[in-house]
Scaffold this active site. Sequence first.
Site, PDB file in Angstrom:
ATOM      1  N   LYS A  31      70.325 118.955  49.347  1.00 17.53           N
ATOM      2  CA  LYS A  31      69.335 118.557  48.336  1.00 17.53           C
ATOM      3  C   LYS A  31      70.082 118.120  47.075  1.00 17.53           C
ATOM      4  O   LYS A  31      70.907 118.877  46.534  1.00 17.53           O
ATOM      5  CB  LYS A  31      68.424 119.749  48.051  1.00 17.53           C
ATOM      6  CG  LYS A  31      67.061 119.403  47.524  1.00 17.53           C
ATOM      7  CD  LYS A  31      66.205 120.660  47.515  1.00 17.53           C
ATOM      8  CE  LYS A  31      64.826 120.399  46.948  1.00 17.53           C
ATOM      9  NZ  LYS A  31      64.075 121.643  46.786  1.00 17.53           N
TER      10      LYS A  31
HETATM   11  O1  G3P Z   1      60.443 122.147  45.912  1.00 18.25           O
HETATM   12  C1  G3P Z   1      60.300 122.061  44.522  1.00 18.25           C
HETATM   13  C2  G3P Z   1      59.405 123.151  44.061  1.00 18.25           C
HETATM   14  O2  G3P Z   1      59.987 124.378  44.351  1.00 18.25           O
HETATM   15  C3  G3P Z   1      59.028 123.122  42.630  1.00 18.25           C
HETATM   16  O3  G3P Z   1      57.866 123.850  42.541  1.00 18.25           O
HETATM   17  O4  G3P Z   1      56.111 125.126  41.439  1.00 18.25           O
HETATM   18  O5  G3P Z   1      58.473 125.180  40.546  1.00 18.25           O
HETATM   19  O6  G3P Z   1      57.068 123.146  40.289  1.00 18.25           O
HETATM   20  P1  G3P Z   1      57.353 124.353  41.126  1.00 18.25           P
END
Ligand code: G3P
Length: 216
Positions: free
Chosen positions: A87
Amino acid sequence: MKFFIDTANLDQIREAMDLGILDGVTTNPSLMAKEGIRGDDNIRKHYVDICNIVDGDVSAEVIATDFEGMIREGQALAALHPQIVVKIPIIKEGVKAIKYLSAKGIKTNCTLVFSAGQAILAAKAGATYVSPFIGRLDDISTDGIELVAQIVDIYRYYDIDTQVLAASIRHTMHIIQCAEVGADVVTCPLDPILGLLRHPLTDIGLEKFLTDHNKQ
Ligand code: G3P
């Protein structure tokens, strides 16, 4: 549409796997830290543990932000297990690293994507996946699903192989909307996945079926 779980929590990964619908896992440095996984050796071991639970792709994020560092880390991560996808953030050095690793046959997931332009560059560089962050766009009053739809349309128009992996999913409607606009993959925490199951009429209907059966 494939379902990935967005967590580094092994119990949640096992639970999603037991459900029989899990196609892969995504992690990021914040999710690893949330589970208390620190230090290079522990982090590497944790990625292998995840790979041994699931059958599909497992995204492991690089920490370096320079080209040399990213390809060094990316190659080391990819060598851990055949299921690892490297990633990489959509920055200038990241595009170069995706191009380099893709040419070597290493799968990549281009992360922190917030615009169609970034998604076009990720695809040009040969990313296996592109990860638009829906919830974080919604957080700043911008329609995250609209971005997913825009990227899907552009990739379809040019018959691009890069898969649209909708990330930063916060609730069940995000998952359904991703399916409506043709995302290839959704990655989300366990709760929104389980939330798709819930309907009061299912609960009421099941209770009535069982009550009627027991009257016989
Ligand atoms: O895969 C990316 C994700 O983990 C981000 O999620 O909820 O931290 O915006 P969030």
